[in-house]
Design an enzyme around this catalytic site. Structure first.
Site, mmCIF file in Angstrom:
data_model
loop_
_atom_site.group_PDB
_atom_site.id
_atom_site.type_symbol
_atom_site.label_atom_id
_atom_site.label_comp_id
_atom_site.label_asym_id
_atom_site.label_seq_id
_atom_site.Cartn_x
_atom_site.Cartn_y
_atom_site.Cartn_z
ATOM 1 N N TYR A 43 4.811 59.683 18.135
ATOM 2 C CA TYR A 43 5.778 59.305 19.180
ATOM 3 C C TYR A 43 5.238 59.497 20.599
ATOM 4 O O TYR A 43 5.870 59.061 21.555
ATOM 5 C CB TYR A 43 7.063 60.147 19.092
ATOM 6 C CG TYR A 43 7.893 59.995 17.852
ATOM 7 C CD1 TYR A 43 7.643 59.017 16.905
ATOM 8 C CD2 TYR A 43 8.969 60.864 17.633
ATOM 9 C CE1 TYR A 43 8.422 58.922 15.760
ATOM 10 C CE2 TYR A 43 9.750 60.757 16.501
ATOM 11 C CZ TYR A 43 9.466 59.797 15.566
ATOM 12 O OH TYR A 43 10.248 59.715 14.451
ATOM 13 N N HIS A 101 5.207 62.253 7.656
ATOM 14 C CA HIS A 101 6.035 61.208 8.281
ATOM 15 C C HIS A 101 6.344 60.049 7.319
ATOM 16 O O HIS A 101 7.482 59.593 7.227
ATOM 17 C CB HIS A 101 5.326 60.689 9.534
ATOM 18 C CG HIS A 101 6.246 60.072 10.530
ATOM 19 N ND1 HIS A 101 5.978 60.046 11.871
ATOM 20 C CD2 HIS A 101 7.440 59.443 10.390
ATOM 21 C CE1 HIS A 101 6.967 59.433 12.514
ATOM 22 N NE2 HIS A 101 7.863 59.057 11.630
HETATM 23 N N1 LIG Z 1 11.136 59.762 10.316
HETATM 24 C C1 LIG Z 1 11.128 58.509 10.722
HETATM 25 O O1 LIG Z 1 10.421 57.640 10.154
HETATM 26 C C2 LIG Z 1 11.990 58.103 11.872
HETATM 27 C C3 LIG Z 1 12.244 56.737 12.134
HETATM 28 C C4 LIG Z 1 13.070 56.421 13.213
HETATM 29 C C5 LIG Z 1 13.624 57.417 13.994
HETATM 30 N N2 LIG Z 1 13.350 58.736 13.736
HETATM 31 C C6 LIG Z 1 13.922 59.821 14.574
HETATM 32 O O2 LIG Z 1 15.311 59.589 14.709
HETATM 33 C C7 LIG Z 1 15.639 59.619 16.088
HETATM 34 C C8 LIG Z 1 16.854 58.771 16.358
HETATM 35 O O3 LIG Z 1 16.593 57.403 16.056
HETATM 36 P P1 LIG Z 1 16.473 56.282 17.175
HETATM 37 O O4 LIG Z 1 16.086 56.936 18.440
HETATM 38 O O5 LIG Z 1 15.580 55.230 16.653
HETATM 39 O O6 LIG Z 1 17.930 55.629 17.223
HETATM 40 P P2 LIG Z 1 19.456 56.144 17.291
HETATM 41 O O7 LIG Z 1 19.539 57.604 17.564
HETATM 42 O O8 LIG Z 1 20.169 55.589 16.106
HETATM 43 O O9 LIG Z 1 19.990 55.328 18.547
HETATM 44 C C9 LIG Z 1 19.552 55.571 19.846
HETATM 45 C C10 LIG Z 1 20.172 54.484 20.717
HETATM 46 O O10 LIG Z 1 21.600 54.626 20.670
HETATM 47 C C11 LIG Z 1 22.127 54.679 21.990
HETATM 48 N N3 LIG Z 1 23.170 55.742 21.991
HETATM 49 C C12 LIG Z 1 22.986 57.072 21.826
HETATM 50 N N4 LIG Z 1 24.160 57.719 21.882
HETATM 51 C C13 LIG Z 1 25.102 56.775 22.089
HETATM 52 C C14 LIG Z 1 26.498 56.848 22.255
HETATM 53 N N5 LIG Z 1 27.163 58.012 22.193
HETATM 54 N N6 LIG Z 1 27.184 55.676 22.444
HETATM 55 C C15 LIG Z 1 26.519 54.498 22.508
HETATM 56 N N7 LIG Z 1 25.184 54.361 22.371
HETATM 57 C C16 LIG Z 1 24.481 55.504 22.167
HETATM 58 C C17 LIG Z 1 20.983 55.089 22.889
HETATM 59 O O11 LIG Z 1 21.126 54.509 24.160
HETATM 60 P P3 LIG Z 1 21.216 55.467 25.487
HETATM 61 O O12 LIG Z 1 19.854 56.044 25.672
HETATM 62 O O13 LIG Z 1 21.624 54.492 26.542
HETATM 63 O O14 LIG Z 1 22.268 56.492 25.206
HETATM 64 C C18 LIG Z 1 19.762 54.520 22.150
HETATM 65 O O15 LIG Z 1 19.538 53.174 22.561
HETATM 66 C C19 LIG Z 1 14.351 59.149 16.779
HETATM 67 O O16 LIG Z 1 14.362 59.421 18.162
HETATM 68 C C20 LIG Z 1 13.335 59.894 15.994
HETATM 69 O O17 LIG Z 1 13.255 61.248 16.444
HETATM 70 C C21 LIG Z 1 12.574 59.084 12.675
#
Ligand SMILES: NC(=O)c1ccc[n+]([C@@H]2O[C@H](COP(=O)([O-])OP(=O)(O)OC[C@H]3O[C@@H](n4cnc5c(N)ncnc54)[C@H](OP(=O)(O)O)[C@@H]3O)[C@@H](O)[C@H]2O)c1
Length: 271
Positions: A43, A101
């Site tokens: 990341y 991962h």
């Molecule tokens: N292990 C893996 O393979 C893997 C894969 C993917 C992700 N991950 C982990 O999971 C974490 C979360 O996933 P992600 O970042 O892909 O997506 P997510 O948490 O599902 O969504 C983040 C998005 O949602 C919006 N958001 C957040 N809170 C909100 C709310 N209360 N109301 C409306 N919109 C909201 C954010 O916009 P704003 O910034 O405008 O709030 C951002 O665009 C990652 O950061 C990473 O650490 C792990």
């Protein structure tokens, strides 16, 4: 302080939180009260996580830090140097949780090799807890045979109201393995869900917070990401939302097996 065996149920996803803006966003989350940060070698946020924790003035023991060994670093010659590099980049002696991962095909690196290296990293004191990410039930069963029951603290996988992985959920409950729900808001898309919207209206909150409250009620750990103070706060407050059995049942009906993250390197999903 984080206990020795448990993972805080709400963490901050840090994908995309790079540079000065990333440090600020992670710092805001720590101010709000987040005490669990999820980063990964791939990341480019290990350094921002470390810097935000140092700037927060919090004691190291008060923040639970997860990182993940990239699928390109699983070979025997790369694995341990990559873990030591992660510790140096974050600026800590030990992470709280170290994950594989993504699994890789046997022909790339044998399963026993990288799972054995993960355990060695824990034995060397580089990680307090170890776990995996994007593992299928078949791989979890192999891991349990190799390392023993209870060796893995979590399997971090995509879970949200539209992808509830009921078979994996039931397997994990039977194996006393916690699931960590990544991308729990489907990148914010869950905000458009009318059922979540209706429940949010009843409770005076937002649909994203309802989605997180549901996942927490299902017993999962959640790691939503946000760069906005308002959304970080709303997501943090999801831990205090109490959903009724009618709400839970209505949200269970939303599962439609919608997988958002499915790159070519994914294993053959068994749920
Ligand atoms: N292990 C893996 O393979 C893997 C894969 C993917 C992700 N991950 C982990 O999971 C974490 C979360 O996933 P992600 O970042 O892909 O997506 P997510 O948490 O599902 O969504 C983040 C998005 O949602 C919006 N958001 C957040 N809170 C909100 C709310 N209360 N109301 C409306 N919109 C909201 C954010 O916009 P704003 O910034 O405008 O709030 C951002 O665009 C990652 O950061 C990473 O650490 C792990």
């Amino acid at each position: 302080m984080a206990s020795s065996t448990s993972i805080p149920p709400l963490g901050l996803g840090t994908y995309g939180r790079t540079g000065a803006e990333g440090i600020d966003a992670i710092g805001t989350a720590l101010e709000i009260g987040y005490r669990h940060l999820d980063t990964a070698q791939s990341y480019d946020t290990e350094s921002t996580v470390g810097e935000a924790v140092r700037r927060s003035g919090l004691a190291r023991a008060d923040v639970f830090i997860t990182t993940k060994v990239a699928d390109t670093r699983l070979a025997p010659a790369d694995f341990m140097p990559s873990v030591r590099q992660s510790l140096e980049t974050i600026g800590v002696d030990q992470v709280d949780l170290l994950l594989i991962h993504w699994p890789v095909p046997e022909a790339v690196v044998p399963f026993e090799s990288y799972m054995g290296a993960l355990k060695e990293a824990q034995d060397a004191g580089y990680a307090r807890l170890i776990g995996v990410s994007n593992f299928t039930i078949a791989l979890l069963e192999r891991a349990e045979k190799l390392l023993g029951k209870g060796a893995l603290a979590t399997n971090q996988v995509e879970i949200h109201p539209w992808l509830q992985v009921p078979t994996l959920r039931d397997y994990a409950r039977g194996a006393a393995l916690q699931l960590t729900a990544y991308q729990p808001l489907v990148k914010g898309q869950v905000s458009s869900d009318p059922v979540l919207g209706r429940i949010a209206g009843e409770l005076g909150t937002g649909p994203a917070a309802v989605a997180l409250a549901f996942l927490l009620a299902e017993g999962h750990i959640v790691i939503p990401a946000s760069a906005s103070r308002t959304n970080l706060q709303a997501n943090f407050d999801a831990t205090t939302i109490i959903l009724t059995s009618e709400h839970l049942e209505a949200i269970r009906q939303l599962d439609r097996g919608y997988r958002h993250i499915n790159p070519a390197k994914s294993p053959r999903w068994d749920d």
